[in-house]
Design an enzyme around this catalytic site. Structure first.
Site, mmCIF file in Angstrom:
data_model
loop_
_atom_site.group_PDB
_atom_site.id
_atom_site.type_symbol
_atom_site.label_atom_id
_atom_site.label_comp_id
_atom_site.label_asym_id
_atom_site.label_seq_id
_atom_site.Cartn_x
_atom_site.Cartn_y
_atom_site.Cartn_z
ATOM 1 N N ASP A 8 3.186 -48.206 -35.860
ATOM 2 C CA ASP A 8 3.031 -49.420 -35.056
ATOM 3 C C ASP A 8 2.562 -50.545 -35.978
ATOM 4 O O ASP A 8 2.556 -50.399 -37.219
ATOM 5 C CB ASP A 8 2.085 -49.175 -33.860
ATOM 6 C CG ASP A 8 0.625 -49.008 -34.263
ATOM 7 O OD1 ASP A 8 0.312 -49.033 -35.478
ATOM 8 O OD2 ASP A 8 -0.211 -48.849 -33.367
ATOM 9 N N HIS A 9 2.134 -51.658 -35.374
ATOM 10 C CA HIS A 9 1.761 -52.853 -36.160
ATOM 11 C C HIS A 9 0.599 -52.605 -37.117
ATOM 12 O O HIS A 9 0.481 -53.292 -38.133
ATOM 13 C CB HIS A 9 1.393 -53.997 -35.205
ATOM 14 C CG HIS A 9 0.295 -53.633 -34.255
ATOM 15 N ND1 HIS A 9 0.538 -52.890 -33.114
ATOM 16 C CD2 HIS A 9 -1.038 -53.868 -34.277
ATOM 17 C CE1 HIS A 9 -0.603 -52.706 -32.467
ATOM 18 N NE2 HIS A 9 -1.579 -53.276 -33.149
ATOM 19 N N CYS A 65 -0.423 -44.852 -37.214
ATOM 20 C CA CYS A 65 -0.876 -46.002 -36.417
ATOM 21 C C CYS A 65 -2.255 -46.381 -36.962
ATOM 22 O O CYS A 65 -2.551 -46.109 -38.132
ATOM 23 C CB CYS A 65 -0.860 -45.682 -34.918
ATOM 24 S SG CYS A 65 -1.960 -44.367 -34.378
ATOM 25 N N GLY A 66 -3.092 -47.009 -36.166
ATOM 26 C CA GLY A 66 -4.399 -47.401 -36.690
ATOM 27 C C GLY A 66 -5.255 -46.205 -37.054
ATOM 28 O O GLY A 66 -5.796 -46.119 -38.159
ATOM 29 N N THR A 67 -5.350 -45.257 -36.127
ATOM 30 C CA THR A 67 -6.141 -44.041 -36.359
ATOM 31 C C THR A 67 -5.293 -42.810 -36.644
ATOM 32 O O THR A 67 -5.817 -41.794 -37.104
ATOM 33 C CB THR A 67 -6.969 -43.714 -35.109
ATOM 34 O OG1 THR A 67 -6.048 -43.511 -34.015
ATOM 35 C CG2 THR A 67 -7.947 -44.826 -34.782
ATOM 36 N N HIS A 98 -0.411 -22.939 -41.396
ATOM 37 C CA HIS A 98 -0.798 -22.190 -40.193
ATOM 38 C C HIS A 98 -0.060 -22.636 -38.936
ATOM 39 O O HIS A 98 0.265 -21.810 -38.087
ATOM 40 C CB HIS A 98 -2.305 -22.340 -39.939
ATOM 41 C CG HIS A 98 -3.148 -21.595 -40.917
ATOM 42 N ND1 HIS A 98 -4.465 -21.281 -40.672
ATOM 43 C CD2 HIS A 98 -2.868 -21.100 -42.147
ATOM 44 C CE1 HIS A 98 -4.971 -20.626 -41.714
ATOM 45 N NE2 HIS A 98 -4.015 -20.516 -42.624
ATOM 46 N N ASN A 99 0.150 -23.937 -38.798
ATOM 47 C CA ASN A 99 0.702 -24.469 -37.542
ATOM 48 C C ASN A 99 2.184 -24.800 -37.632
ATOM 49 O O ASN A 99 2.772 -25.213 -36.641
ATOM 50 C CB ASN A 99 -0.056 -25.734 -37.102
ATOM 51 C CG ASN A 99 -1.561 -25.573 -37.159
ATOM 52 O OD1 ASN A 99 -2.248 -26.289 -37.892
ATOM 53 N ND2 ASN A 99 -2.090 -24.624 -36.418
ATOM 54 N N ARG A 109 -5.855 -47.444 -40.756
ATOM 55 C CA ARG A 109 -7.177 -48.057 -40.775
ATOM 56 C C ARG A 109 -8.256 -47.048 -41.169
ATOM 57 O O ARG A 109 -9.441 -47.377 -41.187
ATOM 58 C CB ARG A 109 -7.501 -48.649 -39.400
ATOM 59 C CG ARG A 109 -6.583 -49.799 -39.026
ATOM 60 C CD ARG A 109 -6.809 -50.264 -37.590
ATOM 61 N NE ARG A 109 -5.956 -51.410 -37.273
ATOM 62 C CZ ARG A 109 -5.626 -51.778 -36.038
ATOM 63 N NH1 ARG A 109 -6.078 -51.099 -35.000
ATOM 64 N NH2 ARG A 109 -4.851 -52.828 -35.842
ATOM 65 N N HIS A 134 0.510 -16.259 -37.330
ATOM 66 C CA HIS A 134 0.843 -17.672 -37.126
ATOM 67 C C HIS A 134 2.090 -17.812 -36.252
ATOM 68 O O HIS A 134 2.148 -18.673 -35.368
ATOM 69 C CB HIS A 134 1.050 -18.370 -38.468
ATOM 70 C CG HIS A 134 -0.158 -18.319 -39.348
ATOM 71 N ND1 HIS A 134 -1.412 -18.668 -38.898
ATOM 72 C CD2 HIS A 134 -0.326 -17.935 -40.637
ATOM 73 C CE1 HIS A 134 -2.294 -18.513 -39.867
ATOM 74 N NE2 HIS A 134 -1.655 -18.060 -40.938
#
Ligand code: RB5
Length: 149
Positions: A8-9, A65-67, A98-99, A109, A134
């Site tokens: 995103d922005h 994105c930001g986080t 594992h995943n 950010r 797994h």
């Protein structure tokens, strides 16, 4: 390897920097994100990337994105996607081992460009460990999707 990237922005500049970085390392990179610094919606970019991964347009995805959290939630809403948010490399390695994560997410950010490059390098070069336990747990994740109402 083909890599999809979406943002995103909050992550437009980092997205372009990572696209250049990945291209310089020989990856084919496809952009599913927004190319603007104006406010835009991470669920839209995340869903686009998720479908590109599921449709095998790309082998793995990178969502920023930001986080990293909002876009990872969007990706994980799509059945068959296993996206993990990372800010350090042990997690970026373990979500592959594992995943069998098919999308790496992080926050522009939260991590700087050098860390983002390390996360991407780790994620893209680590194979799934393919161990019985797994595989069993990943099958249980798919069972949750089948029980969705
Ligand atoms: C946008 O301001 C921000 O909310 C978004 O990039 C992301 O961090 C959401 O999880």
């Amino acid at each position: 390897m083909k890599v999809g990237i979406a943002n995103d922005h909050a992550a437009t500049e980092m997205k372009f920097q990572l696209m250049d970085y990945l291209a310089s390392k020989g990856y084919e990179v496809i952009n599913y994100g927004f190319d603007t610094n104006e406010s835009c919606d991470y669920p839209v970019a995340g869903e686009r990337l998720a479908h590109a991964v599921l449709d095998k347009e790309v082998d793995l995805g990178i969502a920023i994105c930001g986080t990293g959290v909002g876009i990872s939630i969007a990706c994980n809403k799509v059945n068959g996607i296993r996206a993990g948010v990372c800010s350090e490399c042990d997690t970026a390695r373990l979500i592959r081992e594992h995943n069998n994560a098919n999308i790496l997410a992080f926050g522009a950010r939260i991590v700087d460009l050098d860390k983002a490059k390390e996360l991407v390098d780790t994620f893209l070069t680590t194979p799934f460990s393919n161990g019985e336990r797994h595989n069993h747990r990943i099958a249980l994740l798919a069972d949750i999707e089948k029980r969705q109402k």
